[in-house]
Design an enzyme around this catalytic site. Structure first.
Site, short mmCIF file in Angstrom:
data_model
loop_
_atom_site.label_atom_id
_atom_site.label_comp_id
_atom_site.label_asym_id
_atom_site.label_seq_id
_atom_site.Cartn_x
_atom_site.Cartn_y
_atom_site.Cartn_z
N GLU A 39 28.30 10.73 -21.64
CA GLU A 39 28.92 10.90 -20.31
C GLU A 39 27.96 11.42 -19.25
O GLU A 39 28.19 11.23 -18.05
CB GLU A 39 30.14 11.82 -20.40
CG GLU A 39 29.82 13.29 -20.66
CD GLU A 39 31.08 14.17 -20.67
OE1 GLU A 39 32.04 13.84 -21.38
OE2 GLU A 39 31.07 15.19 -19.96
N ARG A 49 34.56 17.46 -26.67
CA ARG A 49 33.19 17.04 -26.37
C ARG A 49 32.96 15.67 -27.01
O ARG A 49 33.36 15.44 -28.17
CB ARG A 49 32.15 18.02 -26.94
CG ARG A 49 31.98 19.32 -26.15
CD ARG A 49 31.37 19.11 -24.77
NE ARG A 49 31.29 20.34 -24.00
CZ ARG A 49 32.23 20.80 -23.19
NH1 ARG A 49 33.36 20.13 -23.00
NH2 ARG A 49 32.06 21.94 -22.53
N HIS A 107 36.21 13.49 -17.73
CA HIS A 107 36.08 14.94 -17.92
C HIS A 107 36.88 15.70 -16.84
O HIS A 107 36.34 16.54 -16.12
CB HIS A 107 34.61 15.36 -17.88
CG HIS A 107 34.33 16.57 -18.74
ND1 HIS A 107 33.29 16.64 -19.63
CD2 HIS A 107 34.98 17.75 -18.85
CE1 HIS A 107 33.30 17.82 -20.23
NE2 HIS A 107 34.33 18.50 -19.78
P1 NAI Z 1 37.93 28.29 -28.51
O1 NAI Z 1 36.59 28.87 -28.79
O2 NAI Z 1 39.05 29.20 -28.14
O3 NAI Z 1 38.41 27.42 -29.77
C1 NAI Z 1 37.59 26.58 -30.50
C2 NAI Z 1 37.98 26.73 -31.94
O4 NAI Z 1 37.27 25.76 -32.70
C3 NAI Z 1 37.64 28.11 -32.52
O5 NAI Z 1 38.80 28.72 -33.05
C4 NAI Z 1 36.61 27.79 -33.59
O6 NAI Z 1 36.70 28.67 -34.71
C5 NAI Z 1 36.98 26.37 -33.95
N1 NAI Z 1 35.93 25.67 -34.66
C6 NAI Z 1 34.60 25.92 -34.67
N2 NAI Z 1 33.98 25.06 -35.52
C7 NAI Z 1 34.93 24.26 -36.02
C8 NAI Z 1 34.92 23.20 -36.97
N3 NAI Z 1 33.79 22.81 -37.57
N4 NAI Z 1 36.08 22.59 -37.25
C9 NAI Z 1 37.24 23.00 -36.67
N5 NAI Z 1 37.32 24.02 -35.80
C10 NAI Z 1 36.18 24.65 -35.49
O7 NAI Z 1 37.68 27.18 -27.40
P2 NAI Z 1 38.76 26.51 -26.43
O8 NAI Z 1 38.82 27.26 -25.16
O9 NAI Z 1 40.01 26.27 -27.20
O10 NAI Z 1 38.05 25.12 -26.11
C11 NAI Z 1 37.90 24.12 -27.09
C12 NAI Z 1 36.96 23.05 -26.57
O11 NAI Z 1 37.53 22.41 -25.43
C13 NAI Z 1 35.62 23.61 -26.02
O12 NAI Z 1 34.69 23.77 -27.06
C14 NAI Z 1 35.19 22.55 -25.05
O13 NAI Z 1 34.34 21.65 -25.72
C15 NAI Z 1 36.48 21.83 -24.68
N6 NAI Z 1 36.81 21.92 -23.25
C16 NAI Z 1 37.00 20.76 -22.56
C17 NAI Z 1 37.33 20.78 -21.22
C18 NAI Z 1 37.59 19.53 -20.46
O14 NAI Z 1 37.71 19.57 -19.21
N7 NAI Z 1 37.69 18.38 -21.08
C19 NAI Z 1 37.43 22.06 -20.50
C20 NAI Z 1 37.26 23.24 -21.34
C21 NAI Z 1 36.95 23.16 -22.67
#
Ligand code: NAI
Length: 343
Positions: A275, A246, A307
């Site tokens: 964005e 993000r 994105h």
């Molecule tokens: P997820 O929920 O499986 O993993 C996110 C991890 O970040 C969790 O393990 C959580 O504990 C950790 N986290 C929370 N706060 C944190 C902090 N302060 N410092 C470090 N880690 C922290 O989510 P997933 O599926 O791995 O997605 C990650 C991110 O990818 C999403 O939040 C979304 O913003 C982004 N995304 C981007 C896409 C794109 O097309 N560019 C598409 C899908 C997701």
């Protein structure tokens, strides 16, 4: 969940208004739809003004940059909307408190294809290190010189992953196979990162030791501007920074400053904090007013994409099928497995 009498809707069709619906969204949603769902698709972002177009729709579907502030939610609620089916994982764009107070249920698609985002993240890293955009453009101009295209091996490098969730762990596993050492900063769900040969570290340790840093945590109050001037100062000279998560995770002005000083030597962005007014649309005939992104896209060591990390056939099928199933569960009064709660 709150019980809603939907029997009348079952007799007729259930009206779903879909915002930010591009032609590809429409195609995949229609393929996933069942006969009782009637989609009205708008290639317009959802905001307090466009929300009135959903008048009478029990269900609204929105995407990643739609505005789901209190103001928008109030207009939707007044028009009869009781479910918002997000076609994305992130819900930082939703005022969850307002939704709860109004009795509007929010559902999302928690994971559509972590593989899509992980693979894309690595493609950004490789394209930056081997300067593929420059090489591609050069050869099209019959320029086969290698000057300025010197890359580096990933083998033996240290990669820092911020957020060891689904995508972060997939990126880490793939880079481990390249021969990289993996550091992970994961404050909440460390168990998922253990036993895989990764080193769990605190954020300062990660910033100080990583040759490549990749962001994979959600945008929350805690993570807003996680990468700011102070964090950048702690990084290695010549670091590569990647953000496919993000835009708000980084202070983009501070990052631009560090690029000018060569502190950050490579930057790969698939997301940008401003964005919302740019991405997913063609602005090629306009003068872009945002000087930060305009400057970033001129730099030879920066790749910005709009994105698109999620954008694979498999992900679109999964998004559509999950969205339809979320909607049908709501209509049937079944348990909502993908309900987003205020917590
Ligand atoms: P997820 O929920 O499986 O993993 C996110 C991890 O970040 C969790 O393990 C959580 O504990 C950790 N986290 C929370 N706060 C944190 C902090 N302060 N410092 C470090 N880690 C922290 O989510 P997933 O599926 O791995 O997605 C990650 C991110 O990818 C999403 O939040 C979304 O913003 C982004 N995304 C981007 C896409 C794109 O097309 N560019 C598409 C899908 C997701």
């Amino acid at each position: 969940m709150a019980s809603i009498n939907l029997s009348e809707n079952f007799m007729s069709q259930i009206s779903v208004t879909i915002f930010s619906a591009k032609p590809y969204d429409k195609t995949f949603l229609e393929q996933a739809a069942t006969a009782e769902l009637c989609f009205t698709c708008y290639d317009l972002p959802l905001n307090p003004i466009s929300a009135s177009m959903a008048q009478g729709a029990l269900i609204v579907s929105a995407f990643v940059n739609d505005d789901l502030s209190r103001e928008t939610l109030e207009v939707l609620h007044q028009g009869g909307t009781r479910l918002i089916a997000l076609r994305c994982a992130g819900y930082n764009q939703v005022d969850l408190l307002a939704a709860k107070q109004l009795g509007v249920t929010i559902v999302n698609v928690p994971a559509y294809s972590p593989y899509a985002v992980a693979e894309y993240t690595i493609s950004l890293m490789l394209a930056l290190s081997r300067k593929l955009p420059r090489a591609y453009n050069r050869v099209r101009d019959a320029n086969f010189s290698l000057d300025g295209l010197l890359g580096f091996d990933f083998y033996g490098k240290t990669v820092g992953i911020i957020g060891g969730g689904k995508i972060g762990c997939l990126v880490a596993e793939r880079l481990k196979a390249f021969g990289c050492s993996i550091l992970i900063y994961e404050p909440y769900n460390q168990a998922a990162c253990q036993g895989k040969g990764f080193e769990l570290v605190d954020i300062d340790n990660l910033l100080a030791r990583s040759d490549i840093i990749s962001m994979h945590c959600p945008l929350t109050e805690d993570t807003q501007y996680l990468i700011d001037e102070n964090a950048i100062q702690k990084m290695k000279q010549g670091v590569m920074l990647i953000n496919t998560s993000r835009g708000g995770l980084m202070d983009t002005r501070a990052v631009l400053g560090a690029l000018k000083l060569h502190k950050i030597a490579y930057l790969g962005l698939d997301v940008y904090e401003q964005e919302g007014s740019l991405f997913f649309e063609d602005h090629s005939s306009e003068i872009i007013q945002d000087d930060v992104i305009q400057r970033l896209i001129t730099l030879p060591n920066v790749i910005v994409t709009g994105h698109q990390a999620y954008f694979t056939k498999e992900a679109l099928i999964h998004i559509s099928e999950t969205t339809v199933s979320n909607i049908l569960d709501f209509v049937a009064g079944s348990k909502l497995i993908n309900k987003v709660d205020l917590s």
